[in-house]
Structure formats: structure tokens, C-alpha cells
Design an enzyme around this catalytic site. Structure first.
Site, PDB file in Angstrom:
ATOM      1  N   HIS A  83      54.861 -99.740 -77.899  1.00 29.81           N
ATOM      2  CA  HIS A  83      54.650-100.801 -79.394  1.00 29.81           C
ATOM      3  C   HIS A  83      55.738-102.206 -78.834  1.00 29.81           C
ATOM      4  CE1 HIS A  83      56.045-102.887 -82.937  1.00 29.81           C
ATOM      5  NE2 HIS A  83      55.432-101.770 -83.746  1.00 29.81           N
ATOM      6  N   GLU A 138      47.806-100.647 -82.809  1.00 29.81           N
ATOM      7  CA  GLU A 138      48.290-101.684 -83.438  1.00 29.81           C
ATOM      8  C   GLU A 138      48.595-103.102 -82.652  1.00 29.81           C
ATOM      9  OE1 GLU A 138      52.598-100.953 -84.322  1.00 29.81           O
ATOM     10  OE2 GLU A 138      52.275 -99.314 -85.566  1.00 29.81           O
TER      11      GLU A 138
HETATM   12  P1  PGA Z   1      54.678-103.799 -89.877  1.00 30.94           P
HETATM   13  O1  PGA Z   1      54.571-102.936 -89.174  1.00 30.94           O
HETATM   14  O2  PGA Z   1      53.891-102.692 -91.221  1.00 30.94           O
HETATM   15  O3  PGA Z   1      55.897-104.042 -90.846  1.00 30.94           O
HETATM   16  O4  PGA Z   1      53.624-104.678 -89.973  1.00 30.94           O
HETATM   17  C1  PGA Z   1      53.946-101.685 -88.159  1.00 30.94           C
HETATM   18  C2  PGA Z   1      54.191-101.487 -87.010  1.00 30.94           C
HETATM   19  O5  PGA Z   1      54.422-102.041 -85.867  1.00 30.94           O
HETATM   20  O6  PGA Z   1      53.545-100.615 -86.688  1.00 30.94           O
END
Ligand code: PGA
Length: 271
Positions: free
Chosen positions: A94, A165
Site C-alpha cells: 500500500h 490504487e
Molecule cells: P480511501 O482509501 O478510500 O480512504 O481513499 C483507499 C485505500 O487506501 O485503499
């Protein structure tokens, strides 16, 4: 391809707060069988997830894992420990871990190998740092995948989930990426993975970044978007349920029905 919809709680909820949250998620998502569901709590609440989700349609897992199995690695949690807690999914790479801990694609690769070795599903996060065109984004994420999946045996390639992402679309103040952009990047990821260099597999590619109940459906309509990875919107269980049931009538938000699509964290904590 069967859709996959899940959330990472990031660093929210103590175990005591997580217990009623899990109970609500379980009851609001009961009967959903059109997709696979998962929740990734902080390490401290995985045992609670095991207790609350046992026998349900919601799988649980972790947000990170050590690249080592055992030994003198203070503060780390290993893949066999997570497997022992019944984890099905483990997130790796992540952008917040890359940012906070300097995690590299090489480290991601080692973690992915341990997750697979212990029979769990890695969710490998990739994404470009700044908004640009889709071709540049594809170039970035493919370079991340080339290294991040480099230790995966050919026979295990189809056990991986990719989470696209875009870093610029994550967190408070950001907005979800445009569905057309997401569609193009997912297409690029699928094309890479289906090529011989990518292992010739068709695996699920899910989208994460400011997903909320209003953006979920247009994102899921895109070809190649095989699911969603929800962050802060899922801190309210009813929001998660609305995202997981896009085709069904809205579940009344438990925050009193305010129109905003992101819950306040404070309103989500039930002691
Ligand atoms: P968020 O986080 O929906 O709060 O933007 C998404 C993620 O980090 O997967």
C-alpha cells in the site's frame, strides 16, 4: 470473473470498537452471494474478526506482513501467524507503507512469496503517484508489478489479486479516479498479466481510492474492474454494505442519513 469487494480499516478501531463494527458488517452483508467480501483490520483485531466472521460470507485478513517467517524481527508479524488466525487475504505494498516505511517493490515481492507459501491471497497494491495520462499510469504500475510479482512461481500466478490504487486518489481531500481512467489502466494491467511476461494469467484487478457509495457503481460498470477496495467510506458499515450491494436498494445509513458520502470517523465508533 467473480467480483471482490473489501476494506482495509487502516489504523482505525481498537479491538473493543472493532467487535460491534464487525457484527454490523456481518448482519448488513448477510445473503450477498454475488461477490466475495473481505475486511482487513489492524493486526490487533484480527482475532476479533475471526470470532465475528466465522461461518459468514465475509473473509478477513491483514494489511501487511513480514517478509520473514520467524526470528528476531521486533514488532513484525509473519505469514504463518496470519494463516494461523484464519486470514484469507493479505494486503502488500500500500502507498502508505511505501511512504511511511520506504517499502520497495523488492520487499513487496518477498512478502507476496511468503503469503502464497502459507496459502493466503496477496492483494498487491500498485498506483502512480500523480495524476497523468493512462499510458503513463500503466507504465508505472507495470514496472511495479514486474518486480512485485517476480518471486511468484508460474503455478501461483493466478492466486494473486491486484489492487490499482492511484496514490493521488487516496485519502481525505481526494476524489476517486475517473472511471474511464480506471478502465484504461485496468485494461493495461490485464493485458500485461495476460502476456507471457506477466505470467499469462487473468486475475482479479480491483480499484481503490476514495470509493464511496456514489462512485462504486460507475467504477464497477467498467470492463476489467473486478471489484473495489474501500477505505474511509467503509468505516461506516452501512456504507460498506451499500457499496457491496450496488444493485440493491440502499441500506439506510447508520449516521442518520446525512447526504455526504464519507462518514465521520467519530460517528463510526461504537463502544
Ligand atoms: P480511501 O482509501 O478510500 O480512504 O481513499 C483507499 C485505500 O487506501 O485503499
Amino acid at each position: 470473473m467473480r467480483r471482490l469487494i473489501g476494506t482495509s480499516l487502516k489504523m482505525h478501531f481498537t479491538s473493543s470498537e472493532a467487535a460491534p463494527y464487525f457484527e454490523e458488517i456481518r448482519s448488513l452483508t448477510e445473503g450477498i452471494d454475488s461477490c466475495d467480501l473481505f475486511v482487513l483490520p489492524p493486526f490487533t483485531s484480527i482475532w476479533v474478526a475471526r470470532e465475528k466472521f466465522a461461518g459468514s460470507n465475509v473473509a478477513w485478513g491483514a494489511q501487511d506482513v513480514s517478509p520473514e517467517d520467524w526470528g528476531p524481527h521486533t514488532g513484525d508479524v509473519s505469514a504463518p501467524m496470519l494463516a494461523d488466525l484464519g486470514c484469507s487475504y493479505v494486503e502488500v505494498g500500500h502507498s502508505e507503507r511505501r511512504r511511511d516505511y520506504g517499502e520497495t517493490n523488492e520487499t513487496v515481492a518477498r512478502k507476496v512469496a511468503r503469503i502464497l507459501h502459507y496459502g493466503m491471497t496477496p492483494i498487491v497494491c500498485v498506483g502512480e503517484p500523480a495524476l497523468g495520462d493512462a499510458a503513463a499510469a500503466i507504465g508505472h504500475v507495470v514496472s511495479e508489478l514486474r518486480v512485485g510479482l517476480s518471486l511468484v512461481d508460474a503455478s501461483d500466478r493466478d492466486r494473486v489479486v491486484i489492487a490499482y490504487e492511484p496514490v493521488w486518489a487516496i485519502g481525505v481531500g481526494a476524489s476517486a479516479a475517473d472511471p474511464q481512467h480506471v478502465a484504461r489502466v485496468h485494461q493495461g494491467i490485464h493485458e500485461y498479466l495476460c502476456s507471457p511476461a506477466g505470467g499469462a494469467v487473468d486475475v482479479r484487478v480491483i480499484y481503490g481510492g476514495s470509493v464511496d457509495p456514489s462512485t462504486a457503481a460507475p467504477l464497477l460498470e467498467q470492463e476489467g474492474v473486478d471489484g473495489l477496495f474501500v477505505g474511509r467510506a467503509a468505516l461506516d458499515p452501512s456504507f460498506f454494505a451499500r457499496i457491496a450491494r450496488p444493485a440493491e436498494p440502499d441500506v439506510a445509513p447508520s449516521n442518520g442519513g446525512r447526504p455526504k458520502e464519507f462518514p465521520d470517523r467519530a460517528s463510526c465508533i461504537r463502544r
